[in-house]
Motif scaffolding. Structure first.
Motif, PDB file in Angstrom:
ATOM      1  N   HIS A 164       5.518   2.895 -15.225  1.00 38.89           N
ATOM      2  CA  HIS A 164       4.264   2.166 -15.043  1.00 38.89           C
ATOM      3  C   HIS A 164       3.058   3.054 -15.369  1.00 38.89           C
ATOM      4  O   HIS A 164       2.582   3.074 -16.483  1.00 38.89           O
ATOM      5  N   VAL A 165       2.565   3.779 -14.373  1.00 45.63           N
ATOM      6  CA  VAL A 165       1.319   4.544 -14.530  1.00 45.63           C
ATOM      7  C   VAL A 165       1.392   5.535 -15.690  1.00 45.63           C
ATOM      8  O   VAL A 165       0.435   5.674 -16.447  1.00 45.63           O
ATOM      9  N   PHE A 166       2.502   6.215 -15.847  1.00 42.00           N
ATOM     10  CA  PHE A 166       2.631   7.232 -16.893  1.00 42.00           C
ATOM     11  C   PHE A 166       3.467   6.755 -18.082  1.00 42.00           C
ATOM     12  O   PHE A 166       4.012   7.564 -18.825  1.00 42.00           O
ATOM     13  N   ASN A 167       3.526   5.439 -18.273  1.00 39.13           N
ATOM     14  CA  ASN A 167       4.303   4.875 -19.376  1.00 39.13           C
ATOM     15  C   ASN A 167       3.528   5.050 -20.685  1.00 39.13           C
ATOM     16  O   ASN A 167       2.514   4.389 -20.917  1.00 39.13           O
ATOM     17  N   GLN A 191      -5.473  -1.363  -9.772  1.00 43.99           N
ATOM     18  CA  GLN A 191      -4.802  -2.281  -8.853  1.00 43.99           C
ATOM     19  C   GLN A 191      -4.162  -1.522  -7.695  1.00 43.99           C
ATOM     20  O   GLN A 191      -4.284  -1.926  -6.536  1.00 43.99           O
ATOM     21  N   LEU A 192      -3.503  -0.421  -7.981  1.00 41.87           N
ATOM     22  CA  LEU A 192      -2.856   0.353  -6.923  1.00 41.87           C
ATOM     23  C   LEU A 192      -3.875   0.926  -5.940  1.00 41.87           C
ATOM     24  O   LEU A 192      -3.682   0.845  -4.720  1.00 41.87           O
ATOM     25  N   THR A 193      -4.954   1.515  -6.458  1.00 39.65           N
ATOM     26  CA  THR A 193      -5.944   2.109  -5.554  1.00 39.65           C
ATOM     27  C   THR A 193      -6.692   1.035  -4.759  1.00 39.65           C
ATOM     28  O   THR A 193      -6.984   1.222  -3.573  1.00 39.65           O
ATOM     29  N   THR A 194      -6.973  -0.090  -5.390  1.00 39.12           N
ATOM     30  CA  THR A 194      -7.633  -1.185  -4.675  1.00 39.12           C
ATOM     31  C   THR A 194      -6.734  -1.712  -3.571  1.00 39.12           C
ATOM     32  O   THR A 194      -7.181  -1.918  -2.431  1.00 39.12           O
ATOM     33  N   ASN A 195      -5.468  -1.938  -3.886  1.00 34.79           N
ATOM     34  CA  ASN A 195      -4.548  -2.433  -2.866  1.00 34.79           C
ATOM     35  C   ASN A 195      -4.380  -1.439  -1.720  1.00 34.79           C
ATOM     36  O   ASN A 195      -4.278  -1.839  -0.553  1.00 34.79           O
ATOM     37  N   CYS A 196      -4.360  -0.158  -2.024  1.00 33.24           N
ATOM     38  CA  CYS A 196      -4.280   0.850  -0.956  1.00 33.24           C
ATOM     39  C   CYS A 196      -5.524   0.794  -0.078  1.00 33.24           C
ATOM     40  O   CYS A 196      -5.433   0.870   1.154  1.00 33.24           O
ATOM     41  N   ALA A 207       0.807  -1.225   0.000  1.00 32.59           N
ATOM     42  CA  ALA A 207       0.000   0.000   0.000  1.00 32.59           C
ATOM     43  C   ALA A 207       0.842   1.278   0.000  1.00 32.59           C
ATOM     44  O   ALA A 207       0.294   2.353  -0.222  1.00 32.59           O
ATOM     45  N   VAL A 208       2.140   1.153   0.222  1.00 32.77           N
ATOM     46  CA  VAL A 208       3.004   2.337   0.216  1.00 32.77           C
ATOM     47  C   VAL A 208       4.189   2.151  -0.735  1.00 32.77           C
ATOM     48  O   VAL A 208       4.389   2.951  -1.646  1.00 32.77           O
ATOM     49  N   VAL A 209       4.949   1.074  -0.539  1.00 30.45           N
ATOM     50  CA  VAL A 209       6.160   0.877  -1.339  1.00 30.45           C
ATOM     51  C   VAL A 209       5.831   0.643  -2.811  1.00 30.45           C
ATOM     52  O   VAL A 209       6.408   1.291  -3.691  1.00 30.45           O
ATOM     53  N   VAL A 210       4.909  -0.277  -3.085  1.00 29.71           N
ATOM     54  CA  VAL A 210       4.579  -0.567  -4.489  1.00 29.71           C
ATOM     55  C   VAL A 210       4.043   0.675  -5.213  1.00 29.71           C
ATOM     56  O   VAL A 210       4.532   1.002  -6.302  1.00 29.71           O
ATOM     57  N   PRO A 211       3.075   1.410  -4.651  1.00 31.10           N
ATOM     58  CA  PRO A 211       2.648   2.629  -5.352  1.00 31.10           C
ATOM     59  C   PRO A 211       3.789   3.627  -5.554  1.00 31.10           C
ATOM     60  O   PRO A 211       3.896   4.238  -6.622  1.00 31.10           O
ATOM     61  N   ALA A 212       4.655   3.766  -4.547  1.00 29.85           N
ATOM     62  CA  ALA A 212       5.780   4.694  -4.685  1.00 29.85           C
ATOM     63  C   ALA A 212       6.700   4.288  -5.838  1.00 29.85           C
ATOM     64  O   ALA A 212       7.275   5.148  -6.515  1.00 29.85           O
ATOM     65  N   LEU A 213       6.805   2.988  -6.068  1.00 32.03           N
ATOM     66  CA  LEU A 213       7.664   2.503  -7.145  1.00 32.03           C
ATOM     67  C   LEU A 213       6.979   2.498  -8.510  1.00 32.03           C
ATOM     68  O   LEU A 213       7.660   2.427  -9.534  1.00 32.03           O
TER      69      LEU A 213
END
Length: 135
Positions: free
Chosen positions: A27-30, A44-49, A15-21
């Motif tokens: 990824h997101v802006f690729n 996936q990121l927002t759901t996991n958070c 919920a913190v490290v993966v979104p930060a990476l």
């Protein structure tokens, strides 16, 4: 208390490290990713958070270590399963050309294993601290 800290550390991974990476140009802006793939990444990121917040609430406010641990195992187990079957769908746990290993595993897989082990340990520790019900 230790069980709650273990849950918290496991949650921090997804919920913190993966979104930060992943909230960056790889990824997101690729721009090379199709827009729909980027949509799924953000989903996936927002759901996991959100699941992470729920885990923390369950562990700290409701003292429900078993359910919080189960959710950590589901999220991080999903990452391990995706890694395990990546040849079936042409995926890779390795981001770009960077491959880092820890304990003989790709770093992301090792982090998932550690989170799962912390969640299992939290349940075991919590079970030891609860006394059996007296009749």
């Amino acid at each position: 208390m230790i069980a709650r800290i273990l849950i918290t550390l496991g949650v921090m991974i997804f919920a913190v490290v993966v979104p930060a990476l992943e909230i960056n140009s790889s990824h997101v802006f690729n721009s090379e990713w199709p827009p729909h793939a980027r949509f799924h990444e953000v989903w996936q990121l927002t759901t996991n958070c959100g699941v992470g917040v729920l885990c923390l609430w369950l562990a700290w406010a409701k003292n429900n270590i078993k359910l919080a641990s189960t959710l950590v195992i589901i999220v991080m187990g999903g990452a391990l399963l995706s890694h395990g079957i990546e040849n079936l769908y042409g995926g890779s746990i390795v981001s770009g050309n960077i491959s880092k290993t820890f304990l003989g595993l790709e770093l992301a897989a090792a982090a998932a294993c550690i989170a799962i082990l912390m969640a299992i340990s939290a349940v075991l520790l919590e079970g030891k601290h609860k006394s059996p019900a007296k009749s």
